[in-house]
Design a protein around this motif. Structure first.
Motif, PDB file in Angstrom:
ATOM      1  N   UNK A 103       0.953  -1.369   0.164  1.00 19.03           N
ATOM      2  CA  UNK A 103       0.165   0.010  -0.010  1.00 19.03           C
ATOM      3  C   UNK A 103       0.895   1.232   0.176  1.00 19.03           C
ATOM      4  N   UNK A 104       1.944   1.307   0.848  1.00 16.05           N
ATOM      5  CA  UNK A 104       2.889   2.557   1.021  1.00 16.05           C
ATOM      6  C   UNK A 104       3.442   2.667  -0.473  1.00 16.05           C
ATOM      7  N   UNK A 105       4.045   1.546  -0.884  1.00 19.57           N
ATOM      8  CA  UNK A 105       4.959   1.698  -2.038  1.00 19.57           C
ATOM      9  C   UNK A 105       4.595   1.652  -3.579  1.00 19.57           C
ATOM     10  N   UNK A 106       3.320   1.487  -3.498  1.00 17.78           N
ATOM     11  CA  UNK A 106       2.783   1.355  -4.734  1.00 17.78           C
ATOM     12  C   UNK A 106       1.656   2.481  -5.140  1.00 17.78           C
ATOM     13  N   UNK A 107       0.573   2.484  -4.167  1.00 15.18           N
ATOM     14  CA  UNK A 107      -0.537   3.238  -4.744  1.00 15.18           C
ATOM     15  C   UNK A 107      -0.642   4.601  -3.717  1.00 15.18           C
ATOM     16  N   UNK A 108      -0.093   4.606  -2.602  1.00 14.37           N
ATOM     17  CA  UNK A 108      -0.415   5.630  -1.856  1.00 14.37           C
ATOM     18  C   UNK A 108       0.711   6.641  -1.372  1.00 14.37           C
ATOM     19  N   UNK A 109       1.318   6.473  -0.269  1.00 14.74           N
ATOM     20  CA  UNK A 109       2.137   7.672   0.395  1.00 14.74           C
ATOM     21  C   UNK A 109       3.317   8.078  -0.245  1.00 14.74           C
ATOM     22  N   UNK A 110       4.151   7.239  -0.926  1.00 15.49           N
ATOM     23  CA  UNK A 110       5.363   7.390  -1.680  1.00 15.49           C
ATOM     24  C   UNK A 110       5.007   8.215  -3.052  1.00 15.49           C
ATOM     25  N   UNK A 111       3.867   8.143  -3.664  1.00 17.30           N
ATOM     26  CA  UNK A 111       3.549   8.854  -4.644  1.00 17.30           C
ATOM     27  C   UNK A 111       2.953  10.166  -4.335  1.00 17.30           C
ATOM     28  N   UNK A 112       2.905  10.607  -3.133  1.00 17.61           N
ATOM     29  CA  UNK A 112       2.073  11.913  -2.735  1.00 17.61           C
ATOM     30  C   UNK A 112       3.131  13.097  -3.416  1.00 17.61           C
ATOM     31  N   UNK A 113       4.448  12.622  -3.198  1.00 16.01           N
ATOM     32  CA  UNK A 113       5.384  13.793  -3.505  1.00 16.01           C
ATOM     33  C   UNK A 113       5.055  14.108  -5.173  1.00 16.01           C
ATOM     34  N   UNK A 114       5.105  12.840  -5.751  1.00 10.71           N
ATOM     35  CA  UNK A 114       4.820  12.982  -7.209  1.00 10.71           C
ATOM     36  C   UNK A 114       3.670  13.797  -7.637  1.00 10.71           C
ATOM     37  N   UNK A 115       2.592  13.563  -7.099  1.00 13.65           N
ATOM     38  CA  UNK A 115       1.098  14.168  -7.119  1.00 13.65           C
ATOM     39  C   UNK A 115       1.353  15.540  -6.875  1.00 13.65           C
ATOM     40  N   UNK A 116       1.972  16.016  -5.697  1.00 13.73           N
ATOM     41  CA  UNK A 116       2.215  17.547  -5.315  1.00 13.73           C
ATOM     42  C   UNK A 116       2.884  18.204  -6.390  1.00 13.73           C
ATOM     43  N   UNK A 117       3.953  17.840  -7.057  1.00 10.47           N
ATOM     44  CA  UNK A 117       4.771  18.193  -7.857  1.00 10.47           C
ATOM     45  C   UNK A 117       3.788  18.578  -9.299  1.00 10.47           C
ATOM     46  N   UNK A 118       2.983  17.502  -9.616  1.00 14.23           N
ATOM     47  CA  UNK A 118       2.261  17.577 -10.657  1.00 14.23           C
ATOM     48  C   UNK A 118       1.086  18.551 -10.488  1.00 14.23           C
ATOM     49  N   UNK A 119       0.590  18.520  -9.244  1.00 16.31           N
ATOM     50  CA  UNK A 119      -0.453  19.393  -9.136  1.00 16.31           C
ATOM     51  C   UNK A 119       0.018  20.857  -9.132  1.00 16.31           C
ATOM     52  N   UNK A 120       1.297  21.117  -8.737  1.00 16.67           N
ATOM     53  CA  UNK A 120       1.797  22.339  -8.631  1.00 16.67           C
ATOM     54  C   UNK A 120       2.700  22.657  -9.939  1.00 16.67           C
ATOM     55  N   UNK A 121       2.420  22.049 -11.094  1.00 19.21           N
ATOM     56  CA  UNK A 121       3.049  22.238 -12.127  1.00 19.21           C
ATOM     57  C   UNK A 121       3.287  23.656 -12.713  1.00 19.21           C
ATOM     58  N   UNK A 122       2.222  24.414 -12.386  1.00 18.45           N
ATOM     59  CA  UNK A 122       2.177  25.858 -12.781  1.00 18.45           C
ATOM     60  C   UNK A 122       3.402  26.599 -12.017  1.00 18.45           C
ATOM     61  N   UNK A 123       3.550  26.523 -10.926  1.00 18.20           N
ATOM     62  CA  UNK A 123       4.776  26.986 -10.166  1.00 18.20           C
ATOM     63  C   UNK A 123       5.904  26.411 -10.534  1.00 18.20           C
ATOM     64  N   UNK A 124       6.195  25.010 -10.743  1.00 17.75           N
ATOM     65  CA  UNK A 124       7.398  24.450 -11.101  1.00 17.75           C
ATOM     66  C   UNK A 124       7.824  24.833 -12.264  1.00 17.75           C
ATOM     67  N   UNK A 125       6.952  25.177 -13.215  1.00 15.43           N
ATOM     68  CA  UNK A 125       7.226  25.227 -14.505  1.00 15.43           C
ATOM     69  C   UNK A 125       7.663  26.833 -14.929  1.00 15.43           C
ATOM     70  N   UNK A 126       7.410  27.626 -13.894  1.00 20.69           N
ATOM     71  CA  UNK A 126       7.971  29.057 -13.742  1.00 20.69           C
ATOM     72  C   UNK A 126       9.046  29.149 -13.019  1.00 20.69           C
ATOM     73  N   UNK A 127       9.876  27.908 -12.493  1.00 21.72           N
ATOM     74  CA  UNK A 127      11.310  27.976 -11.531  1.00 21.72           C
ATOM     75  C   UNK A 127      11.927  26.986 -12.276  1.00 21.72           C
TER      76      UNK A 127
END
Length: 729
Positions: free
Chosen positions: A273-297
């Motif tokens: 659960x942790x390594x496949x579908x949930x916790x460890x993917x949270x960071x990736x999701x956060x970056x993608x969700x914040x892509x507007x900010x990251x693309x400007x940096x």
């Protein structure tokens, strides 16, 4: 279903309530407890699937459904900063609200779908005979974990994301340390908690900076405000760097990856659960969700790509020599997360989510298949004490084989499509480069090597099990094998939602027209929501508009040739693009096959009884000891912090406590002296005077006897004394 999507994160909380409050007293049945927890996940998945279908039927511009349940925080007006126009303020208001768009809809399906299969598998894996009195705790924590992850991906603001972010961190501590009687499990849980707190501190600083820059934590307000900043703005670089620190901690990237391999101390369903579908993917999701900010940096993007590439390489090299079957998969997870972060760093956000999805399928499958092996071998983890299990565990073997081929990137399976897209974007993406592609390709070969090694040592060759274990090896029950079969199927077909451009031929082209994950996520990953283009729907009109520039230029004369030359140039460029993509795809596939071939050459056959690479003593020792990263952290950070703590304790004991205790002792001595003076002088004087009067009163009291004859005697004596004194003196 779309209007009820906000129920998705709340339904697992129903399971938490039922199992957490009533299972130990009233239910007392392991099967019922597991069914309640799994049923909540299934219901959440069904609502998510129905909402997904309805969302897909809406126009692109309307695929962002939001709901505000209530005001969570309203802390009043905050002073942000001063400028020439005066003081800038903003109201710190946070609503408890959710949003359902293309990205969150996809994440919901992954979390609830894979999560449901893991819950079902756990019913068989965690079953005890006699029943475990703490069994209900496990499913309570699992449901709670899923609920927080769903809040994280469905929240409509960074504040809601933070609730889920901290919630999954807490639940990871509870689940990794589930076997709390084991010291190693407790240590691993504390390690995960502390390391994640380091990342969370950076994430929290990023949220503070977001609010004091944009005056809100809502996604819509933040992304709209970011449009007023130019690329490379210092404040955006700071914000994204802080958010990256959070992602590095949660998604186990260099240098905060050390918690994840130790998390194997938890039960295998927890690892899945942790390594496949949930916790460890949270960071990736956060970056993608914040892509507007990251693309400007752009500076941050470069750092993201570098961290992802180096993490993928670093973890893959360690996995090549590990013997613990779960630790190999743990380092594999770290490496594959590096792939996802790399994709985000080169600007291929949709591809990062694509690999997140396929990885959820085959990594959950691999962990659960490894758990099936452990279940049959009474908890054995050492691959050198296994071998030839394909005969006694055919379903586990076949599903594990599918998962291995998928993660290796064998053409046609899910991992091939997402891995190829990452490597292509690492080469040709907005922030791509040749060295990023080279590192990614090398990691693909290393992945093929260590996964094939694990497959061969576990299921092929001669048996290296002890006689008692070998006699009792058996296939896992259906409640464990059916989820493996479903995940194996998804590991085969899951990649066809993102067919690369150079493979869009024949039936694949038709499938791509109907299903394309990149096109689905484009409204989110492009930074702006696409508006429905006005048009008549008339194909002839569309063709006329497209041809108009050529007709106008043709009326002028010569420029027609220029336009035609540009069209031919674009066609030639597209051909070169396709040729290069084919070339890179063939190279990465060849490297993966080379890794498979090398592992087969080294480990195939029945005569391998020990690690052949031990002959290369120096590099083997470095990889076996995991580059001594934990030891270095202990020496540089952990032990120094302990030393600092001891020093502060000595300072506290000698100076602070010494001063306090000294004052206390001085006060005590003064009090004792005061007591002594009061006792001896004051009380002594009073008591002495009282004693004199008391003694005198005894004499006088004796004279007052009440007998007349005594009084007469005393008078007579008195007269005698007076007369005698008169006569003689």
């Amino acid at each position: 279903m779309l209007e009820y999507f906000w129920l998705i994160p709340l339904i697992p909380l129903v399971g938490v309530t039922i199992n957490g409050l009533f299972a130990s007293r009233f239910i007392r049945n392991e099967n019922v407890t597991g069914i309640i927890a799994s049923g909540c996940m299934l219901l959440a998945f069904l609502i998510g699937a129905g909402a997904f279908v309805q969302l897909a039927g809406l126009p692109v511009a309307e695929r962002n459904v939001q709901i505000e349940l209530y005001d969570w925080l309203d802390a009043g007006v905050a002073h942000m900063h001063d400028n020439e126009a005066g003081v800038t303020t903003a109201r710190f208001r946070v609503s408890f609200g959710f949003q359902f768009d293309e990205l969150s809809a996809l994440m919901v399906l992954v979390v609830t779908g894979v999560g449901f299969l893991i819950h079902v598998y756990a019913i068989g894996y965690m079953k005890h005979d006699p029943p475990d009195p703490g069994y209900y705790r496990f499913f309570t924590y699992m449901n709670l974990f899923a609920a927080f992850m769903l809040i994280l991906v469905l929240g409509s603001s960074y504040a809601m994301m933070f609730i889920g972010w901290e919630g999954v961190g807490l639940c990871s501590y509870l689940l990794i340390g589930y076997y709390y009687q084991k010291k190693s499990a407790g240590d691993a849980a504390k390690k995960a908690f502390v390391v994640n707190r380091i990342g969370d501190a950076g994430f929290l600083l990023g949220l503070f900076a977001i609010f004091f820059t944009f005056g809100t934590l809502d996604y819509d307000g933040v992304f709209a405000g970011a449009a007023h900043y130019s690329a490379g703005a210092g404040v955006l670089t700071f914000i994204t760097m802080m958010l990256l620190v959070g992602a590095v901690g949660k998604s186990a990237q260099i240098p905060l990856f050390v918690w994840l391999p130790d998390a194997m101390e938890g039960p295998t369903p927890v690892s899945a659960l942790i390594h496949a579908a949930t916790m460890v993917t949270a960071g990736v999701y956060m970056i993608v969700r914040s892509n507007v900010l990251f693309s400007l940096a752009p500076t941050t993007m470069m750092v993201v790509a570098a961290i992802g590439a180096l993490t993928a390489l670093f973890a893959a090299s360690i996995a090549m020599v590990q013997n613990d079957i779960k630790r190999v998969l743990a380092y594999s997870t770290v490496s594959q997360l590096g792939y996802m972060i790399l994709a985000c760093g080169v600007g291929a956000y949709a591809v990062g989510i694509f690999h997140l999805m396929t990885h959820a399928f085959f990594k959950a499958l691999l962990f659960m298949a490894a758990g099936s092996v452990m279940h049959a071998l009474h908890g054995e983890l050492d691959m050198w004490k296994m071998g030839n299990l394909r005969k006694t565990m055919p379903i586990t073997h076949k599903t594990f084989l599918v998962g291995t081929l998928a993660i290796v990137g064998v053409p046609g399976l899910a991992g091939f499509f997402s891995k190829d897209e990452i490597l292509w974007n690492a080469w040709a993406g907005t922030h791509g480069s040749a060295w990023l592609w080279a590192v990614g390709t090398l990691v693909a070969g290393m992945t093929a090597f260590y996964m094939t090694r694990m497959l061969l040592l576990t299921f092929y060759g001669n048996s290296r099990m002890d006689e008692h274990t070998e006699q009792h090896v058996h296939e896992s029950p259906p409640v464990m094998t059916y989820p493996l079969i479903v995940l194996a199927i998804l590991s085969v077909i899951g990649g066809y939602v993102g067919i690369p451009a150079n493979l869009q031929l024949g039936p694949l082209a038709a499938l791509h027209e109907r299903i394309d994950i990149t096109r689905w996520l484009e409204p989110v990953t492009s930074g702006t929501r696409a508006q429905e283009a006005p048009g008549t729907g008339d194909e002839e009109h569309t063709a006329a508009v497209a041809a108009a520039p050529l007709q106008i230029v043709g009326a002028i004369g010569e420029p027609v040739t220029v336009v035609l030359q540009e069209e031919r140039s674009e066609q030639a460029g597209h051909q070169d693009h396709t040729a290069m993509e084919w070339t890179l795809m063939l190279i990465s596939t060849a490297v993966a096959l080379a890794g498979i071939g090398l592992a087969y050459r080294v480990y195939a056959g029945g005569g391998v009884a020990d690690e052949p690479f031990k002959r290369f003593a120096a590099p083997y020792r470095v990889l076996w000891n995991k580059y001594w990263v934990d030891e270095a952290y202990d020496a540089v950070f952990v032990n120094r912090i302990k030393d600092l703590g001891r020093g502060l304790w000595v300072l506290d004991d000698a100076l602070v406590d010494g001063t306090v205790n000294g004052i206390a002792n001085a006060t005590l001595q003064a009090a004792n002296a005061s007591v002594e003076f009061d006792t001896r002088v004051i009380d002594g004087s009073v008591d002495g005077g009282a004693g004199v009067f008391w003694s005198g009163s005894r004499v006088l009291r004796a004279l007052q006897s009440g007998y007349v004859q005594n009084y007469a005697l005393i008078i007579s004596v008195g007269v005698f004394v007076l007369v005698s004194a008169y006569l003689f003196f």
